[in-house]
Scaffold this active site. Structure first.
Site, short mmCIF file in Angstrom:
data_model
loop_
_atom_site.label_atom_id
_atom_site.label_comp_id
_atom_site.label_asym_id
_atom_site.label_seq_id
_atom_site.Cartn_x
_atom_site.Cartn_y
_atom_site.Cartn_z
N ASP A 1 -1.46 -0.82 6.06
CA ASP A 1 -1.74 -0.32 7.41
C ASP A 1 -3.21 -0.10 7.68
O ASP A 1 -3.58 0.23 8.81
CB ASP A 1 -0.99 1.00 7.63
N ASP B 1 -6.60 -2.87 3.45
CA ASP B 1 -5.50 -3.74 3.05
C ASP B 1 -5.65 -5.17 3.59
O ASP B 1 -4.81 -6.02 3.29
CB ASP B 1 -4.16 -3.17 3.57
N ASP C 1 0.86 -1.18 0.00
CA ASP C 1 0.00 0.00 0.00
C ASP C 1 0.91 1.23 0.00
O ASP C 1 2.10 1.14 0.27
CB ASP C 1 -0.87 -0.04 1.27
#
Length: 1203
Positions: free
Chosen positions: A867, A871, A427
């Site tokens: 985080d 995700d 990410d």
């Protein structure tokens, strides 16, 4: 007590997204009482007869794997799901029959020890869960016990229908229906981080009918009945009704407070318990994480099957030869093996029943050769992995002091997988960047403000070789210095003397700046909190972006300081008097931000009575198309500035407003109120339709730009990972320009790297999208994406010939088509051929699908790192999921296999711990099979010598304790402590990591090599001992060695050889390894001494064999030494030749260290050039590319001068 209710501070504007609890009976409410909607709750009367008949679950929550009743059967079942353990169980059962070549106790005890140790580990892990359960279940909450009295009670004692009082910053103990709160409007704020990972506060509101229950005493005579849906996992839906005094009211998610969410910014609430324990929505949502097994563990299973096949083959060969030999024992009335008395024997040796004897001998051999399969392998690996995880958790170099967060290995199953990662899927926001936004630039009335320089701009200037943009003059530099001297404000990094300190009033378009800053201060859902000691106002916002806007407005003279139910109050800089004045704006409606709308708006009335619509949008196409003809004055300049900001890696928002007339607003408000109160399935569409009608004819004010800074060490980490040959894919929801520029800033992209852009946002596709035939549009878009991918593949093939690195950048809409079954193979072929891959505007589902595609199709090890809650799918889909414990809640961490606080720690996690764990586990398993093959084949060779009669050469307890005591501890020490190179050298030579990616240390070649070494050692040990002792006088009196002496001598040689082989294999000796290796040998002699001294009934063939026969005989010691040297010599010779002429990469580094050339730059550079894969991304690759280009330019200049 509760009568002092709050009327001000912290009232979210979201309250106007519905009409104060007045929901209507529509849609799903007609289902109440039917299937799936049968729950009845008797409020404030949980012990009544009707309630007790319903028999709802209690509020005790258990997350343990076992209970006292289920532990034994379940854990035993878990243990014997493993094929090896099932085999040993079969052997243990057969050991009680006459088929067994050894005693039952000696066979059963090791199995009990191994299974007991594993079950002990299970108990320990489950006890930790039990302690967490005890802590949660024994938390206290105030419960109504009658007569208006609330007393503390444990969570586990709550019942459905109980009235509870929850106070500020406490967790809700069960799923509750909100009855009232400390606010007059009966609202409260809830933090749902534990549920969905979102840090923004959610606003809830009770029904009007219960909002007057403001005192503890109010509940003395309170009675109500709730009828609602049955327990389910949907966090965002709820349907129910409440009957109070023969009046029925509808309930919606707006009244539902979920277990494990927290009460924030509200002094207290009263609620009634409707779902308890495992009926609560959070528990209904808790799914076990997917079971992940490492590639090494899966290959280890194949080796076990191979060994088992070898064992069966050996048993078949032995039983056939035994059957043939037995059938020939009596020939013409003469007995060949007279000592077996074939004329008077049992079925086991009866020549007349040779076939039956062969079958029975097969089972005896299956028992006898069982020592080929290491009984303690699984438990040893589990112990080693658990200790490795502790080292990861305690690594001070992965401890983030600022947040007090160490690394946390949440599972130990995947330690060695960390050393084999081929592709990282990351990410961006909060993972590569800090997710801590800073207001740095803005465009107002066509003028760009803000002199700050972003990290991306620095990277761009560096790669172009140009000076920094907006390079400061001496006067501007003084302004910057003075700004730096001021105390830094989190979220604000804006420097421009033209509008700071009230100077904006002197600007030509001060009127537009005034409206721009006012919009920043009003159009949001932030909550102000005043520090009573300092008087400083801080803000709690839904996102870091929103907090940055409110802070920027405050710093520039528009301080938002109070929110009530119907108003927002500012300290506002008056452009006429240049003084701060208080102004209040009546807050009428909030049109909330959503991913489909990509904008939010508020409607307010100012003190002059003017109705204002204030709007901000995240997508330029969304906002510019809503501008009025007379509102486009600054459109071109603003668009140009937005593109500049995107190039600088900034996140932009467009700000616009309009004035409303009363008639238009009243029409909108009526339609909007009906839409918000609707409970039908198309409620959201109705809301968006109403908002769409009012959000038009806007007047453009400008745009904001905030910077999401890269985390410390991100470029360096990416560079090291690239040098290690690890590919990095970035999957982000950001727009393409921002993602590309972040890619440049972190050296994922570099100047001169050709970019393959697959984009659906082209003029052709925009023209197509206006067509009404959606299926034709989709087909055309898909065809466009396929064409772009095929063009990219052609370019890739051309670049392979010139060794030019390529980067693939694809947007979310194109990615949706690229992931379809008929396209994904060519997309993946293009992607894995590129040095960098960036997927923009990716949805959470797309992130998970891309991860699955890479994992399944390439077969390589994938690691996903993120985080946020978005995700989670990606983390669970990847072979290894790494969660960043950052600002977006704990959802990613709770779904991860390993948690770290910063992206940069990934470098040490993989290159150091990953490499060590991979090497240790690989070496440990290879050594385990080596020592068992060496031991097992000595038994097989003796069977050949003894006509496959089933006679064992070793004492029963020698056999049983071989894997448990004499050779198991050294291999555990190897798995925990061994290091081929130090951590510093792992980081200095990242190419070392390629040994794991290519699996050179656990390849079939290496495994079979260790197996061959085991067979060779067995041959040398057996034949050396048997030939040396068969006819040679062994004792002083001239006696030859008997079976018990042969067995003790061979066993001594085996213990010496396998332990010394371990000593030769170890690269890094510690005190513990010395103790375990040499201690294991010493322990064998002590055991032989002690066991031999026991009663002959116990010690059997070992009775005083050492003290009376072996120890006094010099021949015993001589054989041990000669066998040891002979057995280790082949390995030593092979290792010397291999290290000298065909060294592994780690061996080259070891030679550098030994030769003292670690600081010789030329020698180190030479070693680094033995790259297994060229580095194509990272600042090292960028520097090398720049050097090559510079060298080419110099050569051209030289040629030109020569001409």
């Amino acid at each position: 007590m509760a009568g002092n209710r709050r009327k001000r501070h912290n009232f979210s504007s979201q309250i106007h997204a519905f009409t104060c609890g007045k929901t209507s009976f529509q849609g799903d409410h007609s289902l109440i009482g039917g299937p799936g909607f049968s729950r009845v709750v008797y409020c404030n009367d949980p012990d009544c007869f009707e309630s007790s008949v319903l028999n709802y679950s209690d509020n005790y929550v258990r997350t343990t794997k076992y209970t006292l009743a289920t532990f034994l059967p379940r854990s035993i079942f878990e243990q014997f799901r493993r094929v090896a353990n099932l085999y040993f169980l079969l052997c243990a059962i057969l050991s009680f029959t006459p088929l067994s070549p050894y005693s039952a106790v000696s066979n059963v005890l090791p199995l009990v020890v191994v299974i007991g140790a594993t079950m002990g580990k299970e108990i320990l892990e489950d006890w930790r869960r039990k302690k967490q359960d005890i802590e949660v279940n024994n938390r206290k909450v105030k419960v109504h016990f009658g007569d208006g009295v609330f007393e503390s009670s444990k969570w586990k004692d709550l019942k459905v229908g109980d009235i509870v009082k929850v106070e500020k910053d406490e967790f809700f103990p069960a799923d509750l229906i909100l009855l009232s709160s400390s606010y007059e409007e009966a609202i409260c704020y809830v933090e749902t981080t534990n549920l969905d990972g979102e840090t923004n506060l959610k606003l809830k509101q009770a029904l009007d009918a219960t909002s007057n229950l403001i005192e503890d005493s109010s509940f003395q005579n309170f009675k109500a009945i709730i009828r609602c849906e049955d327990p389910n996992a949907s966090l965002y839906s709820f349907v129910g009704t409440m009957d109070i005094e023969e009046q029925q009211y509808p309930l919606s998610p707006q009244q539902l407070l979920l277990r494990d969410s927290k009460l924030r910014n509200t002094d207290y609430i009263y609620g009634v318990v409707i779902f308890t324990g495992h009926d609560t929505k959070v528990i209904q949502n808790s799914t076990p994480p997917p079971s992940k097994r490492s590639k090494i563990e899966r290959r280890m299973d194949k080796i076990i099957y191979f060994l088992f096949g070898t064992l069966v083959l050996m048993s078949i060969i032995g039983s056939i030869i035994f059957g043939i030999t037995t059938s020939e024992d009596i020939e013409d009335g003469r007995m060949k093996r007279w000592y077996l008395r074939p004329d008077d024997t049992t079925v086991y040796y009866d020549p007349k029943r040779a076939a039956a004897a062969a079958i029975l001998q097969f089972w005896t051999d299956v028992l006898l050769y069982g020592y080929l399969i290491p009984i303690s392998l699984y438990v040893s690996i589990e112990i080693v992995k658990m200790l490795q995880s502790r080292f990861i958790n305690q690594d001070i170099h992965m401890y983030y002091e600022e947040a007090d967060k160490p690394a946390l290995a949440r599972t130990s199953n995947l330690n060695e997988e960390l050393g084999q990662v081929d592709t990282i899927l990351s990410d961006k926001t909060g993972t590569l960047t800090c997710n801590s936004m800073e207001f740095i630039k803005c465009s107002i009335a066509g003028t760009s403000y803000g002199r700050g320089v972003t990290e991306v701009e620095r990277a761009m200037a560096s790669r172009k070789g140009s000076p920094l943009p907006q390079e400061a003059t001496e006067e501007e530099a003084n302004v910057v210095e003075s700004a730096e001297e001021k105390a830094s404000v989190k979220g604000y990094n804006f420097v421009d003397e033209r509008i700071v300190n009230g100077n904006w009033v002197k600007e030509p378009r001060a009127d537009v700046i005034h409206k721009f800053l006012r919009l920043l201060a009003i159009c949001h859902t932030a909550l102000p909190e005043i520090d009573e000691e300092t008087g400083r106002i801080t803000y709690e916002a839904e996102s870091p972006d929103e907090a940055a806007f409110v802070i920027a407005a405050r710093e520039l003279g528009f301080e938002f300081y109070e929110r009530t139910q119907t108003s927002i109050s500012l300290h506002e800089l008056d452009p006429v008097s240049c003084r701060s004045v208080e102004r209040s704006y009546k807050l009428l409606n909030v049109l909330e931000f959503s991913s489909s709308r990509k904008r939010m708006s508020v409607i307010v009335r100012n003190e002059e009575g003017t109705l204002l619509l204030l709007s901000k949008g995240a997508d330029s196409s969304v906002m510019f198309e809503r501008l009025a003809e007379n509102g486009r004055e600054f459109e071109e300049q603003t668009k140009a500035h937005i593109n500049e900001y995107a190039d600088a890696g900034l996140r932009t928002l467009i700000l616009a407003y309009r004035e409303l007339d009363e008639e238009e607003y009243n029409r909108f408000n009526e339609e909007f109120t009906v839409a918000k109160n609707s409970l039908s399935a198309d409620r959201e569409e109705m809301i968006e339709e109403a908002a769409e009608k009012i959000e038009k004819d806007l007047i453009l004010l400008g745009a904001t730009a905030v910077e999401d800074k890269l985390q410390n060490g991100v470029p360096e980490c990416i560079d090291k990972l690239a040098q290690a040959g690890i590919k990095l894919w970035v999957l982000t929801g950001d727009k393409m320009e921002t993602a590309i520029n972040i890619g440049f800033a972190c050296s994922l992209l570099r100047q001169g790297m050709q970019q393959i852009v697959v984009n659906s946002d082209t003029p052709e596709t925009k023209a197509l999208e206006k067509s009404e035939d959606k299926s034709a549009v989709a087909a055309a878009l898909k065809e466009s994406v396929i064409r772009q991918i095929l063009d990219g593949r052609t370019l890739l093939r051309a670049s392979n010939e010139s060794s030019e690195a390529l980067a693939l950048i694809i947007d979310g809409k194109s990615l949706a088509y690229a992931l379809e079954d008929d396209v994904k193979d060519i997309f993946l072929e293009l992607a894995i051929g590129c040095a960098s891959v960036i997927c923009c505007r990716s949805s959470p589902k797309q992130k998970a699908l891309v991860t699955r595609l890479v994992k399944v199709k390439t077969g390589s090890t994938t690691l996903a790192i993120g985080d946020g809650a978005n995700d989670v799918g990606m983390l669970q889909e990847a072979d290894i999921g790494v969660g960043i414990s950052g600002a977006e809640g704990m959802q990613a961490v709770m779904s991860s296999d390993i948690a770290i606080a910063q992206f940069r720690f990934l470098e040490r996690l993989l290159l150091v711990h990953g490499h060590w764990c991979y090497r240790r586990i690989s070496s440990m398993i290879c050594y385990f099979f080596y020592k068992n093959i060496a031991f097992g084949f000595t038994i097989f060779f003796f069977q050949m010598y003894a006509s496959f009669s089933g006679q064992t050469v070793y004492n029963d307890w020698f056999l049983s304790l071989y894997n448990v005591f004499f050779t198991s501890l050294p291999v555990i020490a190897l798995g925990v402590f061994d290091q081929d190179v130090t951590a510093r050298l792992c980081l200095r030579f990242p190419l070392l990591y390629q040994e794991g990616i290519q699996n050179v240390l656990f390849s079939w070649t290496r495994i079979l090599g260790w197996a061959f070494n085991g067979v060779l050692s067995a041959i040398i040990i057996f034949f050396f001992c048997i030939r040396a002792m068969e006819q040679q006088a062994f004792r002083k009196g001239g006696e030859v060695a008997g079976l018990e002496i042969l067995g003790a001598t061979m066993y001594t040689c085996v213990v010496w050889v396998v332990n010394c082989q371990m000593a030769l294999s170890i690269s890094y000796f510690t005190f513990i390894q010395h103790i375990f290796i040499w201690g294991g040998i010493i322990f064998w002699y002590l055991f032989l001494l002690a066991y031999g001294a026991m009663d002959p009934y116990i010690s059997t063939t070992a009775y005083k064999v050492f003290i009376e026969a072996c120890a006094p005989a010099p021949f015993f010691w001589l054989i041990t030494i000669l066998v040891l040297i002979s057995s280790l010599l082949p390995y030593f010779a092979y290792s010397s030749i291999q290290m000298r002429f065909f060294p592994f990469y780690h061996q080259m580094i070891q030679w550098i260290r030994v030769d003292g050339q670690i600081d010789d730059p030329e020698y180190v550079y030479m070693v680094r050039q033995r790259s297994l894969r060229p580095t194509t991304v990272g600042f090292t690759a960028r520097f090398e590319a720049s050097s090559r280009n510079l060298k080419a330019d110099l050569e051209k200049m030289t040629e030109g001068q020569a001409l």
